[in-house]
Enzyme design. Structure first.
Site, PDB file in Angstrom:
ATOM      1  N   LYS A  17       0.710  -1.138   0.399  1.00 31.63           N
ATOM      2  CA  LYS A  17       0.058  -0.098   0.305  1.00 31.63           C
ATOM      3  C   LYS A  17       0.508   1.410   0.044  1.00 31.63           C
ATOM      4  O   LYS A  17       0.722   2.442  -0.845  1.00 31.63           O
ATOM      5  CB  LYS A  17      -1.380  -0.049   1.492  1.00 31.63           C
ATOM      6  N   ASN A  18       1.715   1.170   0.760  1.00 31.81           N
ATOM      7  CA  ASN A  18       2.587   2.236   0.993  1.00 31.81           C
ATOM      8  C   ASN A  18       3.282   2.821  -0.181  1.00 31.81           C
ATOM      9  O   ASN A  18       4.407   3.908  -0.445  1.00 31.81           O
ATOM     10  CB  ASN A  18       3.172   2.467   2.454  1.00 31.81           C
TER      11      ASN A  18
ATOM     12  N   CYS B 238      -4.087  12.738  13.189  1.00 27.82           N
ATOM     13  CA  CYS B 238      -5.072  11.472  12.888  1.00 27.82           C
ATOM     14  C   CYS B 238      -5.013  11.203  14.061  1.00 27.82           C
ATOM     15  O   CYS B 238      -4.076  11.321  15.493  1.00 27.82           O
ATOM     16  CB  CYS B 238      -4.929  10.630  11.738  1.00 27.82           C
TER      17      CYS B 238
ATOM     18  N   ARG C 164       0.937  14.563  13.227  1.00 24.83           N
ATOM     19  CA  ARG C 164       1.824  14.458  11.741  1.00 24.83           C
ATOM     20  C   ARG C 164       1.107  16.227  10.534  1.00 24.83           C
ATOM     21  O   ARG C 164       0.918  15.801   9.823  1.00 24.83           O
ATOM     22  CB  ARG C 164       0.614  13.600  11.112  1.00 24.83           C
TER      23      ARG C 164
ATOM     24  N   ASP D  24       4.977   0.819  11.800  1.00 21.94           N
ATOM     25  CA  ASP D  24       3.694   0.260  11.421  1.00 21.94           C
ATOM     26  C   ASP D  24       3.375  -0.954  11.674  1.00 21.94           C
ATOM     27  O   ASP D  24       2.202  -2.158  11.431  1.00 21.94           O
ATOM     28  CB  ASP D  24       3.840   0.550  10.540  1.00 21.94           C
TER      29      ASP D  24
ATOM     30  N   ARG E 150      -8.758  -0.482   4.798  1.00 22.85           N
ATOM     31  CA  ARG E 150      -7.304   0.703   4.099  1.00 22.85           C
ATOM     32  C   ARG E 150      -6.091  -0.050   3.853  1.00 22.85           C
ATOM     33  O   ARG E 150      -5.290   0.221   2.860  1.00 22.85           O
ATOM     34  CB  ARG E 150      -6.787   1.467   5.301  1.00 22.85           C
TER      35      ARG E 150
END
Ligand SMILES: CC(=O)N[C@H]1[C@@H](OP(=O)(O)OP(=O)(O)OC[C@H]2O[C@@H](n3ccc(=O)[nH]c3=O)[C@H](O)[C@@H]2O)O[C@H](CO)[C@@H](O)[C@@H]1O
Ligand SMILES: C=C(OP(=O)(O)O)C(=O)O
Length: 429
Positions: free
Chosen positions: A22-23, A125, A130, A315, A407
């Site tokens: 994803k990233n 978030c 951030r 993560d 997500r």
């Protein structure tokens, strides 16, 4: 809103396909804004964040074609063709940016190609405030005028961006990506110092190079970019998801299973393997990926600090905490990247974990077993840590707010169920 029900206590056995990252995919998709040619990405994961980025790009005028899932739903992922023939809007609206912070990655490419962009400020978030100050200061160094108006970043460089030396005061993945993309179309040379070294940066640089960019040093803390007048289309395969890989490594470990992670790359999770080996996990490279199992018996507590790559990834911190909750002895887990990334602690505690947080560190004292409970996801990685805890717990765990999980984890319940886990999605309208 969907929920996930897990009946714990079943060791995982078999194979799990690892999806594209994803990233890595999100910045790669944003890179399509840099050219009027077609950028074809393969191994694209089927995730909510990817759909959000596709919607954002579509409203900038990018045509986005997706070929559907690979035959058999295999791990080769989807092929996505992106073409930004004409940019029809340089505004990234609040409604899309608030859904996903990575939307801010359109800023650099839009300013570089169109000389202007209006991008909603992403805001904070669950895991921290951030800010995006490094992205903005970097763009200013490249000659853009940047203002904040009514919640929007307004950036303009009517005469085009001009290469410069940019020294990051600390490592930022997103700022490195945004400025790397912007610099590919700037006049002259840009040098990024103290750049992020994440594999996703290397993947982006490789794709940009295939599009005609001149980049040296990606994967080191000094990246040099010589700007080009234009880039062209290219085809690129997204790297495998090291965070998904690390998550399933820990899922196998917490259930005392034995699984081959197909397409997982040990070189991308070296710090994770190095941390988990002394804890009692055996991690081996195979012809098709990585095999993971316990060396013998119960795992033992380890001390881990999150760091930018090549250190232990933030993560994977929540997943490690779930794992350490049932390990023998104590573990100290220190979060150095985000100031508020312990939202999973109260939920893990509700499942019987013994965790004390002191500032940026959590002391986890292993318990013999966790017990299933209704729990709530607060962010992407927190939610998967609760899935891991549920896999090891006695009884049923029901996870709500599954949209966080969607997500970043493709077909998570299918992948786990195929290895023997008792897990199902409860669809609610
Ligand atoms: C889509 C994506 O790839 N997301 C990843 C990316 O997020 P993201 O790119 O947002 O993370 P950064 O590396 O930029 O953030 C690192 C730290 O720097 C701070 N910061 C960052 C930019 C800035 O302008 N000012 C500032 O203060 C952040 O608040 C954070 O405390 O890297 C993080 C760190 O590995 C990962 O957890 C995220 O999964
Ligand atoms: C924090 C993450 O993503 P994002 O930066 O998009 O919030 C993540 O992937 O764990």
């Amino acid at each position: 809103m969907d929920k996930i029900r897990i009946r714990g206590g079943r060791p995982l056995h078999g194979q799990i396909p690892i999806s594209g990252a994803k990233n890595a995919t999100l910045p790669l998709m944003a890179a399509s804004l840099l050219t009027d040619g077609t950028l074809t990405l393969s191994n694209v994961p089927h995730l909510a964040d990817i759909a959000t980025m596709a919607s954002l790009l579509a409203q900038h005028g990018v045509s986005v074609g997706i070929d559907g899932a690979a035959p058999g739903g295999g791990h080769t992922g989807r092929v996505m063709a992106l073409q930004a023939g004409t940019i029809t809007s340089t505004t990234a609206p609040y409604d899309l940016v608030r859904k996903m912070r990575a939307s801010v990655l359109v800023l650099g490419p839009l300013v570089a190609r169109e000389g202007r962009a209006r991008v909603s400020l992403p805001g904070g978030c669950a895991i921290g405030t951030r800010p995006v100050d490094l992205h903005l200061k970097g763009l200013e160094r490249l000659g853009a005028k940047v203002e904040l108006t009514a919640g929007y970043i307004e950036a303009s460089a009517p005469g085009g961006l001009v290469g410069a030396e940019i020294v990051f005061p600390f490592v930022s993945v997103g700022a490195t990506e945004n400025l790397l993309m912007a610099a590919t179309l700037a006049r002259g040379e840009t040098v990024l110092l103290n750049a992020a070294r994440e594999p996703e940066i290397v993947d982006l640089a490789e794709c940009l190079s295939a599009m005609g960019a001149d980049i040296e040093g990606a994967g080191t803390d000094r990246i040099r970019i010589r700007g080009k007048d234009r880039l062209h289309g290219a085809a690129h395969t997204v790297i495998s998801d090291r965070i998904e890989t690390g998550t399933y490594m820990m899922a196998v470990a917490i259930t005392d299973g034995d699984v081959e992670l197909i397409g997982g790359r040990l070189d991308l999770v070296r710090s994770v393997a190095d941390a988990l080996t002394p804890a009692g996990l055996t991690v081996e490279e195979t012809a098709r990926g990585i095999r993971v199992r316990r060396a013998n018996g119960r795992l033992t507590g380890i001390d881990v600090m999150t760091e930018p790559y090549p250190g232990f990834p933030t993560d994977l911190q929540a997943q490690l905490m779930a794992l350490m909750s049932t390990a023998g002895g104590a573990a100290m887990i220190t979060e150095t990247i985000f100031e508020n990334r312990f939202m999973h602690v109260p939920e893990l505690t509700r499942m019987g974990a013994n965790i004390n947080v002191h500032h940026a560190s959590a002391l986890v004292r292993g318990v013999p077993r966790l017990t299933g409970a209704p729990v709530m996801a607060t962010d992407l990685r927190a939610s998967v840590s609760l899935v891991l805890a549920g896999l090891a717990a006695e009884g049923d765990t029901i996870l709500s707010r599954v949209y966080h999980l969607d997500r970043g984890y493709e077909r998570v319940e299918e992948k786990l169920a195929a290895c023997g886990a008792e897990v199902e999605r409860i669809r609610e309208s």
